[in-house]
Design a protein around this motif. Structure first.
Motif, short mmCIF file in Angstrom:
data_model
loop_
_atom_site.label_atom_id
_atom_site.label_comp_id
_atom_site.label_asym_id
_atom_site.label_seq_id
_atom_site.Cartn_x
_atom_site.Cartn_y
_atom_site.Cartn_z
N ARG A 153 0.83 -1.21 0.00
CA ARG A 153 0.00 0.00 0.00
C ARG A 153 0.86 1.26 0.00
NH1 ARG A 153 0.37 -2.26 4.99
NH2 ARG A 153 0.70 -0.86 6.76
N LYS A 154 0.26 2.35 -0.50
CA LYS A 154 0.98 3.62 -0.62
C LYS A 154 0.61 4.62 0.48
CE LYS A 154 0.89 3.05 -5.64
NZ LYS A 154 0.27 3.54 -6.89
N GLN A 155 -0.55 4.40 1.11
CA GLN A 155 -1.03 5.39 2.08
C GLN A 155 -1.84 4.71 3.18
OE1 GLN A 155 -3.88 8.31 0.61
NE2 GLN A 155 -3.07 9.90 1.95
N ASN A 156 -1.78 5.29 4.38
CA ASN A 156 -2.55 4.79 5.53
C ASN A 156 -3.21 5.96 6.25
OD1 ASN A 156 -1.25 1.90 5.64
ND2 ASN A 156 0.46 3.33 5.57
N MET A 157 -4.40 5.75 6.74
CA MET A 157 -5.06 6.76 7.58
C MET A 157 -5.64 6.06 8.80
SD MET A 157 -7.08 9.24 4.93
CE MET A 157 -6.96 8.85 3.19
N LEU A 158 -5.41 6.64 9.97
CA LEU A 158 -5.91 6.08 11.22
C LEU A 158 -6.71 7.15 11.94
CD1 LEU A 158 -3.90 3.90 13.72
CD2 LEU A 158 -5.35 5.75 14.53
#
Length: 410
Positions: free
Chosen positions: A178-183
């Protein structure tokens, strides 16, 4: 600021306008620009302030900017702790993407595996899932996470509370390209969320929304003292039969919920209910009846404390107090959403009275008692004993006192 000024696609701006959003909320204004730049996000915001759209809009914009070139598996994965929240995020994803060709899907526990497989066989752009059910499909090799480009964790603190950290870590490992993560989390305090973030996020932008007065929940809160269970039921019936449009009533156990449901229905008070280990179709039906206004009262255990987004809930009633102050906050977050006015009423027996003080300290404001004529309690509020200081603290104080006296005499 407008959604157009955030450089969102016209199709997305048209969708949010039809959903009734005229301008971005504070959390949306904070999250969308860095998220659209591809940065990892670690964010918190109070409930009811537009958090879901804050992560859906940049994710959808990415999918529109970089369209799929060939058939494949899910590109954006959103994990939520509960089935109800998963279904609500999915509904909002469908609403936001309605003028695009993006394909959304949802899988949760309690649904037929065949239905899941049909969903997973589509060329999904966005998949909303609960961790446990998705991991079952990964183990059966009926779900492929290798094409995931963006991983979003909604209500990460709740996932930790429910013991999902290990499974979420394994899912993240499956989606390693994956290229991006949001939490997103209700709070960024405590080591749990930080540990989660360290393992999954890559140099995240840390954002904490400070909602405007328009966005902040306007929830009036008070409590009624109850002598015993029968008195508590009498108080509840009086409240439900007087000037309540609709209400979510929280009960601490399934057994007490069933008993209360039977009592209210015997008094011709119509209710729907949500509880743990309830078949998913029955959960969905109960929530749909409440949302549609067919039933004005929803009884729920804490399985429903987060993620239920029903517009214009007039009252939250704590028939039983929760075991922790933060759960109280999540419960009352079902009313007073998106700047609307709400009311939270707690019914307090003697054994619950200590929690009144804990909640007041957690909120930073007093929780005051009110009385109903004809239903006043016969007993006064119990005195809560001050906590005894630990022996270590006492020893330190004695030592300091000796040193002080020593200086005076010397």
């Amino acid at each position: 600021m407008t959604f157009e000024e955030l450089e969102l696609d016209d199709t997305l701006c048209r969708a949010v306008a039809e959903m009734g959003y005229d301008a971005p909320t504070s959390i949306q204004s904070l999250v969308i620009p860095p998220a659209m730049d591809g940065q990892d996000i670690l964010a918190s915001a109070p409930t009811g302030t537009g958090k879901t759209a804050a992560f859906l809009l940049p994710a959808c914009q990415y999918l529109l900017d970089f369209p799929r070139t060939e058939p494949g598996a899910t590109r954006v994965l959103i994990l939520t702790p509960t089935r109800e929240l998963a279904l609500q995020v999915y509904e909002q994803a469908c609403a936001i993407t309605r003028f695009t060709d993006l394909v959304c899907g949802v899988i949760t526990g309690g649904i037929n595996y065949g239905t899941d497989r049909d969903t997973l066989s589509e060329n999904l752009d966005i998949l909303v899932a609960t961790p446990g059910r998705l991991f079952e499909h990964i183990e059966k090799e009926s779900a492929d996470c290798r094409n995931i480009e963006c991983l979003i964790l909604d209500e990460a603190d709740r996932m930790l509370d429910m013991g999902f950290s290990g499974i979420v870590g394994q899912i993240a490992a499956e989606a390693r390209w994956r290229k991006q993560n949001m939490l997103f989390s209700a709070t960024l305090e405590g080591p749990g969320v930080k540990y989660f973030a360290r393992d999954i996020l890559n140099e995240p932008v840390e954002l904490e929304a400070n909602p405007s007065r328009k966005e902040k929940a306007k929830t009036h809160q008070w409590y009624h003292l109850a002598d015993d269970y029968a008195h508590k039921v009498a108080l509840l019936k009086h409240i439900l039969l007087n000037d309540i449009a609709n209400a979510v009533v929280f009960v601490k156990t399934r057994e007490r919920l069933q008993a209360l449901k039977d009592t209210l229905m015997s008094e011709q008070i119509n209710v729907a209910w949500l509880q743990g280990e309830m078949p998913q179709d029955k959960r969905n039906a109960a929530l749909a009846r409440f949302k549609a206004g067919e039933v004005p009262i929803l009884l729920a255990t804490d399985v429903a404390a987060r993620g239920i987004d029903v517009p214009n809930v007039s009252h939250v009633i704590n028939f039983d107090m929760p075991r922790k102050a933060d759960i109280y906050v999540h419960r009352i977050g079902r009313t007073g959403r998106a700047g609307a006015k709400g009311t939270a009423i707690s019914l307090i027996e003697a054994h619950d009275f200590e929690m009144v003080g804990k909640v007041s300290r957690y909120l930073g404001e007093p929780l005051k008692a009110r009385y109903i004529n004809g239903l006043r309690p016969k007993h006064k509020a119990p005195k809560v004993a001050a906590k005894k200081k630990s022996k270590v603290v006492k020893a330190v104080k004695v030592k300091k006192k000796k040193k002080k006296n020593g200086k005076k005499t010397g």
